[in-house]
Scaffold this motif. Structure first.
Motif, PDB file in Angstrom:
ATOM      1  N   LEU A  73      -3.156  10.572   2.742  1.00 32.15           N
ATOM      2  CA  LEU A  73      -2.550   9.887   1.699  1.00 32.15           C
ATOM      3  C   LEU A  73      -3.331  10.014   0.560  1.00 32.15           C
ATOM      4  CD1 LEU A  73      -1.144   6.823   3.880  1.00 32.15           C
ATOM      5  CD2 LEU A  73       0.122   9.037   3.160  1.00 32.15           C
ATOM      6  N   LYS A  74      -2.526  10.363  -0.588  1.00 31.59           N
ATOM      7  CA  LYS A  74      -3.250  10.243  -1.997  1.00 31.59           C
ATOM      8  C   LYS A  74      -3.783   8.934  -2.494  1.00 31.59           C
ATOM      9  CE  LYS A  74      -2.338  11.700  -6.816  1.00 31.59           C
ATOM     10  NZ  LYS A  74      -1.256  12.229  -7.837  1.00 31.59           N
ATOM     11  N   ASP A  75      -5.279   8.688  -2.752  1.00 29.99           N
ATOM     12  CA  ASP A  75      -5.864   7.723  -3.167  1.00 29.99           C
ATOM     13  C   ASP A  75      -6.315   6.923  -1.885  1.00 29.99           C
ATOM     14  OD1 ASP A  75      -7.117   6.517  -5.376  1.00 29.99           O
ATOM     15  OD2 ASP A  75      -5.604   4.984  -5.552  1.00 29.99           O
ATOM     16  N   ILE A  76      -6.155   7.350  -0.947  1.00 31.58           N
ATOM     17  CA  ILE A  76      -6.635   6.516   0.388  1.00 31.58           C
ATOM     18  C   ILE A  76      -8.036   6.035   0.029  1.00 31.58           C
ATOM     19  CG2 ILE A  76      -7.672   8.267   1.661  1.00 31.58           C
ATOM     20  CD1 ILE A  76      -5.415   5.471   2.977  1.00 31.58           C
ATOM     21  N   GLU A  77      -8.949   6.586  -0.714  1.00 30.78           N
ATOM     22  CA  GLU A  77     -10.260   6.071  -0.854  1.00 30.78           C
ATOM     23  C   GLU A  77     -10.275   4.592  -1.550  1.00 30.78           C
ATOM     24  OE1 GLU A  77      -9.187   8.868  -2.038  1.00 30.78           O
ATOM     25  OE2 GLU A  77     -10.088  10.220  -0.580  1.00 30.78           O
ATOM     26  N   SER A  78      -9.195   4.174  -2.178  1.00 27.37           N
ATOM     27  CA  SER A  78      -8.933   2.847  -2.732  1.00 27.37           C
ATOM     28  C   SER A  78      -8.882   1.941  -1.829  1.00 27.37           C
ATOM     29  CB  SER A  78      -7.983   2.936  -3.896  1.00 27.37           C
ATOM     30  OG  SER A  78      -6.507   3.357  -3.158  1.00 27.37           O
ATOM     31  N   VAL A  79      -8.325   2.288  -0.619  1.00 28.43           N
ATOM     32  CA  VAL A  79      -7.931   1.430   0.623  1.00 28.43           C
ATOM     33  C   VAL A  79      -9.395   1.265   1.370  1.00 28.43           C
ATOM     34  CG1 VAL A  79      -6.592   0.550   2.476  1.00 28.43           C
ATOM     35  CG2 VAL A  79      -5.556   1.680   0.482  1.00 28.43           C
ATOM     36  N   SER A  80      -9.810  -0.022   1.728  1.00 28.56           N
ATOM     37  CA  SER A  80     -10.829  -0.132   2.616  1.00 28.56           C
ATOM     38  C   SER A  80     -10.910   0.400   4.136  1.00 28.56           C
ATOM     39  CB  SER A  80     -11.557  -1.825   2.672  1.00 28.56           C
ATOM     40  OG  SER A  80     -10.474  -2.485   3.284  1.00 28.56           O
ATOM     41  N   GLU A  81     -11.911   0.855   4.475  1.00 31.16           N
ATOM     42  CA  GLU A  81     -11.773   1.560   5.822  1.00 31.16           C
ATOM     43  C   GLU A  81     -11.063   0.594   6.997  1.00 31.16           C
ATOM     44  OE1 GLU A  81     -14.906   3.977   7.273  1.00 31.16           O
ATOM     45  OE2 GLU A  81     -15.313   4.821   5.412  1.00 31.16           O
ATOM     46  N   ALA A  82     -11.450  -0.645   6.844  1.00 29.71           N
ATOM     47  CA  ALA A  82     -11.099  -1.605   7.908  1.00 29.71           C
ATOM     48  C   ALA A  82      -9.670  -1.926   7.662  1.00 29.71           C
ATOM     49  CB  ALA A  82     -11.791  -2.795   7.550  1.00 29.71           C
ATOM     50  N   ARG A  83      -8.944  -1.665   6.521  1.00 27.83           N
ATOM     51  CA  ARG A  83      -7.640  -2.036   6.288  1.00 27.83           C
ATOM     52  C   ARG A  83      -6.670  -0.718   6.709  1.00 27.83           C
ATOM     53  NH1 ARG A  83      -5.214  -6.173   4.196  1.00 27.83           N
ATOM     54  NH2 ARG A  83      -7.100  -7.219   3.062  1.00 27.83           N
ATOM     55  N   ARG A  84      -7.355   0.338   6.646  1.00 25.25           N
ATOM     56  CA  ARG A  84      -6.480   1.510   6.826  1.00 25.25           C
ATOM     57  C   ARG A  84      -5.778   1.914   8.152  1.00 25.25           C
ATOM     58  NH1 ARG A  84     -11.063   6.112   4.530  1.00 25.25           N
ATOM     59  NH2 ARG A  84     -11.197   4.946   2.516  1.00 25.25           N
ATOM     60  N   PRO A  85      -6.228   1.227   9.052  1.00 22.84           N
ATOM     61  CA  PRO A  85      -5.423   1.341  10.459  1.00 22.84           C
ATOM     62  C   PRO A  85      -4.260   0.335  10.345  1.00 22.84           C
ATOM     63  CG  PRO A  85      -7.623   1.032  10.875  1.00 22.84           C
ATOM     64  CD  PRO A  85      -7.677   0.994   9.350  1.00 22.84           C
ATOM     65  N   LEU A  86      -4.198  -0.398   9.523  1.00 20.12           N
ATOM     66  CA  LEU A  86      -2.995  -1.337   9.473  1.00 20.12           C
ATOM     67  C   LEU A  86      -1.874  -1.210   8.604  1.00 20.12           C
ATOM     68  CD1 LEU A  86      -5.116  -4.858   9.135  1.00 20.12           C
ATOM     69  CD2 LEU A  86      -4.233  -3.717  11.229  1.00 20.12           C
ATOM     70  N   LEU A  87      -2.188  -0.125   7.820  1.00 20.65           N
ATOM     71  CA  LEU A  87      -1.139   0.473   6.807  1.00 20.65           C
ATOM     72  C   LEU A  87       0.125   0.790   7.436  1.00 20.65           C
ATOM     73  CD1 LEU A  87      -3.292   2.700   4.452  1.00 20.65           C
ATOM     74  CD2 LEU A  87      -2.425   0.543   3.944  1.00 20.65           C
ATOM     75  N   ALA A  88       0.035   1.584   8.478  1.00 24.43           N
ATOM     76  CA  ALA A  88       1.245   1.967   9.336  1.00 24.43           C
ATOM     77  C   ALA A  88       1.896   0.617   9.770  1.00 24.43           C
ATOM     78  CB  ALA A  88       0.814   2.938  10.373  1.00 24.43           C
ATOM     79  N   TYR A  89       1.491  -0.314  10.406  1.00 30.30           N
ATOM     80  CA  TYR A  89       2.117  -1.469  10.910  1.00 30.30           C
ATOM     81  C   TYR A  89       2.616  -2.312   9.590  1.00 30.30           C
ATOM     82  CZ  TYR A  89      -0.511  -0.379  14.957  1.00 30.30           C
ATOM     83  OH  TYR A  89      -1.090   0.090  16.113  1.00 30.30           O
ATOM     84  N   GLY A  90       2.010  -2.375   8.376  1.00 35.53           N
ATOM     85  CA  GLY A  90       2.655  -2.793   7.436  1.00 35.53           C
ATOM     86  C   GLY A  90       3.855  -2.236   6.989  1.00 35.53           C
ATOM     87  N   ALA A  91       3.699  -0.881   6.967  1.00 33.51           N
ATOM     88  CA  ALA A  91       5.081  -0.053   6.731  1.00 33.51           C
ATOM     89  C   ALA A  91       6.090   0.158   7.438  1.00 33.51           C
ATOM     90  CB  ALA A  91       4.368   1.663   6.690  1.00 33.51           C
TER      91      ALA A  91
END
Length: 506
Positions: free
Chosen positions: A260-278
């Motif tokens: 995903l573009k600009d994924i570096e702006s999201v902390s590594e700890a939060r990245r696994p939760l993105l799909a659940y938020g989506a």
């Protein structure tokens, strides 16, 4: 650290910061604010992703390592608040501490670590606080607030200053990750079944705004901005069209987050939760059919502070409150900004130009902000003012409105040519607000050579539209001001309106 607050135009008084410590299921966060005001402004913000809510849904307990991280963070926050000379600290705990069997023991240790009593919010209290945060951050909101944390999802209706009955569900990111065993397909089934059991909430959302609160949804919005090459990297009041949002959310669910573009702006700890938020947001859009999704940077923390304000302070417009504070803090003569509001209003009326409540709010805010860049080098006053306003911590302001305010003050300093400013911010404002920004700037460019930013002059020097003329009326003792510079500014206004410029001496 002293904070500045204001009790009346032109009267400045010192205050002390206030702070919120939010013990959430995913993060423990400290936010210190300049003061307890209608337009709260953060002066310090720090979070630690402790993951207190991880595995609570399946084990019923807070993880020992997460507890240790949280207690260390709270001890640090205590010292930071002492360093900042914070007057009041409000400590909140939500779903993880509420649901875990060892929650009471953790809260006792947490109170010792931070040195403050902790308010354990119920689901209903958390929903109400989120709704109050949206009321604090938006002008006359109308729709449904959804606050997705690590452990729970709160939904509550909001209309103006009215808060409906809220509901809480165990649909936080960490909780979903836990009970689904890491299966997105199973998580989607869990979310769909839970939301379908609350039809009265989602039916009321149809055709209204969904206000998305919470770090995971803000992170998704940041990625959406990057994917759409959006020109203004401000989260609050960023609006996503539901159809476009559904396409993007499905992409997040199906793609490897690393792509995903600009994924570096999201902390590594939060990245696994993105799909659940989506997944949660997709189901809310699908079932609720909102007209738009608006991202809110204001939530439980701001709602708690808003609830502590006097009733008459809560009724203030947050945009005008913030603009008034900046006017008092940075303008040469704060009363001049207030007079500019009335002076431009009189001209708009004489021109018979329709002005909505939205237009009026923006014009008034722009007048209050018109002189905040005067300390900058003359060559950079327009650019600096534009940046201060476009990226400022304003509430009660949508993104087109931000662009209008920034453009008004930019054109005031740099001249009325639209070619002088980036096409991206002009596109954000749209044609109508762009032209209104140029008009207001043209009025300001007439006002300042007369008043030199000092109070008491504009009320005696009205500007009016009369027939096909733009007429500036100067009192006799100000006749020497009618030089070529002032005449040139008045011609610029006349050209914009296709009217004849006239200076009259009375």
């Amino acid at each position: 650290m002293p904070a500045l607050s204001f009790d009346a135009p032109g009267r400045l008084k010192l205050g002390r910061p206030v702070a919120i410590i939010d013990i959430g299921s995913n993060s423990v966060r400290l936010v210190a604010y300049e003061g307890l005001t209608r337009a709260v402004t953060p002066i310090y913000n720090e979070k630690v992703l402790c993951g207190l809510g991880r595995h609570v849904a399946t084990t019923g307990r807070l993880d020992d390592d997460a507890v240790d991280r949280a207690l260390r963070a709270l001890a640090r926050f205590r010292v930071l608040c002492e360093t900042m000379n914070v007057s009041d600290i409000f400590v909140l705990a939500t779903a993880a501490a509420r649901d875990a069997s060892n929650g009471p023991a953790f809260l006792a240790a947490a109170e010792k670590a931070c040195g403050q009593p902790i308010s354990l919010l119920s689901g209903a209290e958390e929903a109400r606080a989120s709704a109050l945060g949206v009321i604090a951050g938006f002008h006359a909101p109308d729709g449904m607030v959804g606050d997705m944390g690590g452990g729970s999802l709160e939904l509550v209706d909001v209309h103006g200053a009215q808060v409906g009955q809220g509901i809480t569900m165990p649909l936080g990111g960490l909780a979903l990750q836990d009970v689904s065993g890491g299966s997105l397909k199973r998580a989607q089934k869990i979310v769909r079944e839970a939301l379908e059991r609350a039809p009265e909430y989602l039916e009321d959302l149809h055709g209204r705004t969904f206000y998305a609160v919470g770090g995971t949804w803000r992170a998704l919005a940041r990625l959406h901005q990057a994917a759409r090459d959006y020109p203004l990297h401000v989260m609050h009041a960023y609006v996503i069209d539901p159809d476009d949002g559904l396409d993007f959310l499905r992409l997040v669910e199906e793609a490897d987050s690393k792509t995903l573009k600009d994924i570096e702006s999201v902390s590594e700890a939060r990245r696994p939760l993105l799909a659940y938020g989506a997944i949660v947001l997709e189901e809310i859009i699908r079932l609720g059919e909102p007209k738009e999704v608006a991202i809110s940077a204001f939530g439980v923390r701001e709602g708690v502070l808003f609830d502590k304000l006097d009733p008459q302070v809560r009724e203030r417009d947050p945009l005008i409150a913030a603009a008034s504070d900046l006017n008092l803090l940075r303008s040469r003569s704060p009363r001049h900004g207030e007079e500019m509001c009335q002076w431009t209003e009189a001209f708009i009326r004489s021109l018979n130009l329709p002005e909505t409540v939205y237009d009026s709010r923006l014009r008034r805010a722009a007048c209050l902000l018109a002189d905040i860049g005067w300390r900058a080098h003359p060559d950079y006053r327009g650019e600096q003012s534009l940046n201060l306003i476009a990226y400022g911590a304003f509430a009660g302001l949508d993104h087109p409105g931000r662009a209008y305010l920034a453009l008004s003050i930019f054109f005031r300093h740099e001249g009325l040519s639209p070619d002088k400013v980036s096409s991206r911010i002009k596109t954000l404002a749209g044609p109508r607000l762009l032209e209104r920004a140029r008009l207001l700037a043209a009025l300001m460019r007439v006002a300042y050579p007369v008043s030199v930013a000092m109070e008491g002059v504009l009320p005696r020097s009205p500007l009016l539209a009369r027939g096909n003329q733009v007429v500036l009326q100067l009192p006799e003792h100000l006749e020497p001001l009618a030089n070529e510079r002032l005449a040139s500014r008045l011609r610029g206004l006349g050209k914009l309106l296709n009217m004849e410029p006239v200076i009259e001496i009375h």
